[in-house]
Motif scaffolding. Structure first.
Motif, PDB file in Angstrom:
ATOM      1  N   THR A  43      -2.016   8.302 -11.507  1.00  0.00           N
ATOM      2  CA  THR A  43      -0.572   8.553 -12.260  1.00  0.00           C
ATOM      3  C   THR A  43       0.498   9.195 -11.241  1.00  0.00           C
ATOM      4  O   THR A  43       0.082   9.813 -10.497  1.00  0.00           O
ATOM      5  N   GLY A  44       1.783   8.838 -11.477  1.00  0.00           N
ATOM      6  CA  GLY A  44       2.737   9.707 -10.572  1.00  0.00           C
ATOM      7  C   GLY A  44       3.108   8.983  -9.484  1.00  0.00           C
ATOM      8  O   GLY A  44       4.099   9.314  -8.672  1.00  0.00           O
ATOM      9  N   GLU A  45       2.564   7.683  -9.185  1.00  0.00           N
ATOM     10  CA  GLU A  45       2.883   7.227  -7.576  1.00  0.00           C
ATOM     11  C   GLU A  45       4.245   6.470  -8.070  1.00  0.00           C
ATOM     12  O   GLU A  45       4.452   5.888  -8.626  1.00  0.00           O
ATOM     13  N   THR A  46       5.363   6.774  -7.032  1.00  0.00           N
ATOM     14  CA  THR A  46       6.659   6.346  -7.114  1.00  0.00           C
ATOM     15  C   THR A  46       7.026   4.968  -7.337  1.00  0.00           C
ATOM     16  O   THR A  46       7.526   4.629  -8.221  1.00  0.00           O
ATOM     17  N   ASN A  47       6.324   4.091  -6.252  1.00  0.00           N
ATOM     18  CA  ASN A  47       6.805   2.732  -6.475  1.00  0.00           C
ATOM     19  C   ASN A  47       6.252   2.044  -7.729  1.00  0.00           C
ATOM     20  O   ASN A  47       6.816   1.001  -8.315  1.00  0.00           O
ATOM     21  N   PHE A  48       5.093   2.890  -8.188  1.00  0.00           N
ATOM     22  CA  PHE A  48       4.617   2.080  -9.672  1.00  0.00           C
ATOM     23  C   PHE A  48       5.563   2.401 -10.720  1.00  0.00           C
ATOM     24  O   PHE A  48       5.774   1.577 -11.692  1.00  0.00           O
ATOM     25  N   ASN A  49       5.985   3.764 -10.655  1.00  0.00           N
ATOM     26  CA  ASN A  49       6.788   4.230 -11.746  1.00  0.00           C
ATOM     27  C   ASN A  49       8.309   3.578 -11.869  1.00  0.00           C
ATOM     28  O   ASN A  49       8.855   3.682 -12.927  1.00  0.00           O
ATOM     29  N   ILE A  50       8.545   3.080 -10.855  1.00  0.00           N
ATOM     30  CA  ILE A  50       9.986   2.261 -10.772  1.00  0.00           C
ATOM     31  C   ILE A  50       9.666   1.348 -11.840  1.00  0.00           C
ATOM     32  O   ILE A  50      10.961   1.139 -12.632  1.00  0.00           O
ATOM     33  N   ASP A  51       8.841   0.580 -11.978  1.00  0.00           N
ATOM     34  CA  ASP A  51       8.777  -0.522 -12.973  1.00  0.00           C
ATOM     35  C   ASP A  51       7.193  -0.957 -13.310  1.00  0.00           C
ATOM     36  O   ASP A  51       6.704  -1.838 -12.746  1.00  0.00           O
ATOM     37  N   PRO A  52       6.519  -0.070 -14.031  1.00  0.00           N
ATOM     38  CA  PRO A  52       5.101  -0.176 -14.377  1.00  0.00           C
ATOM     39  C   PRO A  52       4.861  -1.641 -15.071  1.00  0.00           C
ATOM     40  O   PRO A  52       3.916  -1.916 -14.786  1.00  0.00           O
ATOM     41  N   LEU A  53       5.819  -1.995 -16.032  1.00  0.00           N
ATOM     42  CA  LEU A  53       5.425  -3.242 -16.481  1.00  0.00           C
ATOM     43  C   LEU A  53       5.503  -4.593 -15.598  1.00  0.00           C
ATOM     44  O   LEU A  53       4.719  -5.450 -15.815  1.00  0.00           O
ATOM     45  N   ALA A  54       6.261  -4.292 -14.614  1.00  0.00           N
ATOM     46  CA  ALA A  54       6.341  -5.677 -13.487  1.00  0.00           C
ATOM     47  C   ALA A  54       4.816  -5.400 -12.622  1.00  0.00           C
ATOM     48  O   ALA A  54       4.599  -6.575 -12.679  1.00  0.00           O
ATOM     49  N   ALA A  55       4.577  -4.092 -12.272  1.00  0.00           N
ATOM     50  CA  ALA A  55       3.267  -4.173 -11.743  1.00  0.00           C
ATOM     51  C   ALA A  55       2.198  -4.467 -12.536  1.00  0.00           C
ATOM     52  O   ALA A  55       1.374  -5.372 -12.060  1.00  0.00           O
ATOM     53  N   GLN A  56       1.992  -4.345 -13.723  1.00  0.00           N
ATOM     54  CA  GLN A  56       1.077  -4.517 -14.618  1.00  0.00           C
ATOM     55  C   GLN A  56       1.152  -6.176 -14.704  1.00  0.00           C
ATOM     56  O   GLN A  56      -0.152  -6.788 -14.718  1.00  0.00           O
ATOM     57  N   TYR A  57       2.279  -6.701 -14.986  1.00  0.00           N
ATOM     58  CA  TYR A  57       2.155  -8.208 -15.119  1.00  0.00           C
ATOM     59  C   TYR A  57       1.758  -8.889 -13.980  1.00  0.00           C
ATOM     60  O   TYR A  57       1.043  -9.874 -13.891  1.00  0.00           O
ATOM     61  N   LEU A  58       2.131  -8.417 -12.770  1.00  0.00           N
ATOM     62  CA  LEU A  58       1.536  -8.870 -11.495  1.00  0.00           C
ATOM     63  C   LEU A  58       0.260  -9.055 -11.274  1.00  0.00           C
ATOM     64  O   LEU A  58      -0.608  -9.902 -11.038  1.00  0.00           O
ATOM     65  N   PHE A  59      -0.455  -7.864 -11.578  1.00  0.00           N
ATOM     66  CA  PHE A  59      -2.041  -7.381 -11.605  1.00  0.00           C
ATOM     67  C   PHE A  59      -2.467  -8.342 -12.642  1.00  0.00           C
ATOM     68  O   PHE A  59      -3.630  -8.875 -12.278  1.00  0.00           O
ATOM     69  N   ASN A  60      -2.218  -8.320 -13.619  1.00  0.00           N
ATOM     70  CA  ASN A  60      -2.992  -8.789 -14.706  1.00  0.00           C
ATOM     71  C   ASN A  60      -3.028  -9.837 -15.395  1.00  0.00           C
ATOM     72  O   ASN A  60      -3.718 -10.589 -15.895  1.00  0.00           O
ATOM     73  N   GLU A  61      -1.666 -10.785 -15.162  1.00  0.00           N
ATOM     74  CA  GLU A  61      -1.434 -11.644 -15.673  1.00  0.00           C
ATOM     75  C   GLU A  61      -1.009 -12.890 -14.658  1.00  0.00           C
ATOM     76  O   GLU A  61      -0.473 -13.965 -15.384  1.00  0.00           O
TER      77      GLU A  61
END
Length: 202
Positions: A43-61
């Motif tokens: 938790t707490g990584e800057t670039n992930f925290n900018i838009d967690p939903l976008a990162a989740q979408y790209l990894f998961n869907e």
């Protein structure tokens, strides 16, 4: 030629493009400076925290190929202030400007930001992994055969499920992604210093 989309920040624009046109997922490779390392993530990584939903979408869907450079790796891309003064600042207006952009950060925060003798150039692997690389096998046409050893080491793993807090849950099925274990800082920074010197010497 391969198409790379390089991101040293949040993934909003890439996720938005795929939502608008899912068919582009197999047309490019996403090279992302962000997130934490497997297996647990963090938790707490800057670039992930900018838009967690976008990162989740790209990894998961999506099926988009991902090359991830996690925080523990990009944090090793360090230069000293003396290196910047010796190998960047003396070479033309661009060299002086680049050094000043970094040093201005300390003044911006009223000298309360103490970086010591080093700076982390954590977005620079985007250049190393795309421009300073071998010919990809799909475009290399030669009777010669070679085995690529590579100087930046990575693991190819089944894409984990990326959770809302930045942690990972392992999966046994799905596409493979590339997660870097280290990057060749010598090549990356040496090439940068050499290009500055050769192109901007008086």
């Amino acid at each position: 030629m391969p198409l790379y989309v390089t991101v040293g920040g949040g993934l909003t624009e890439v996720a938005s493009a795929l939502i608008l046109e899912p068919r582009i997922a197999d047309r490019f490779t996403l090279v992302w400076i962000g997130g934490d390392a497997l297996p647990g993530g963090g938790t707490g990584e800057t670039n992930f925290n900018i838009d967690p939903l976008a990162a989740q979408y790209l990894f998961n869907e999506t099926s988009v190929p991902i090359w991830q450079v996690p925080r523990a790796v990009y944090a090793t891309c360090m230069v000293s202030a003396t290196e910047l003064q010796a190998f960047v600042a003396p070479y033309g207006a661009i060299g002086e400007w680049l050094q000043e952009k970094l040093f201005a950060m300390t003044r911006k925060f009223g000298n309360k930001l103490n970086t010591g003798e080093t700076w982390t150039l954590g977005d620079s692997p985007l250049v190393l992994l795309t421009a300073l690389t071998d010919w990809p096998p799909s475009t290399f046409r030669s009777p010669l055969r070679f085995e690529r050893t590579g100087s930046s080491l990575f693991d190819e793993v089944t894409a984990p499920h990326l959770n809302a807090d930045g942690t990972f849950t392992s999966r046994t099925e799905g596409r493979k992604i590339r997660v870097y274990r280290n990057v060749d800082s010598r090549l990356m920074l040496g090439d940068f210093f050499a290009k500055i010197k050769l192109n901007f010497s008086h």
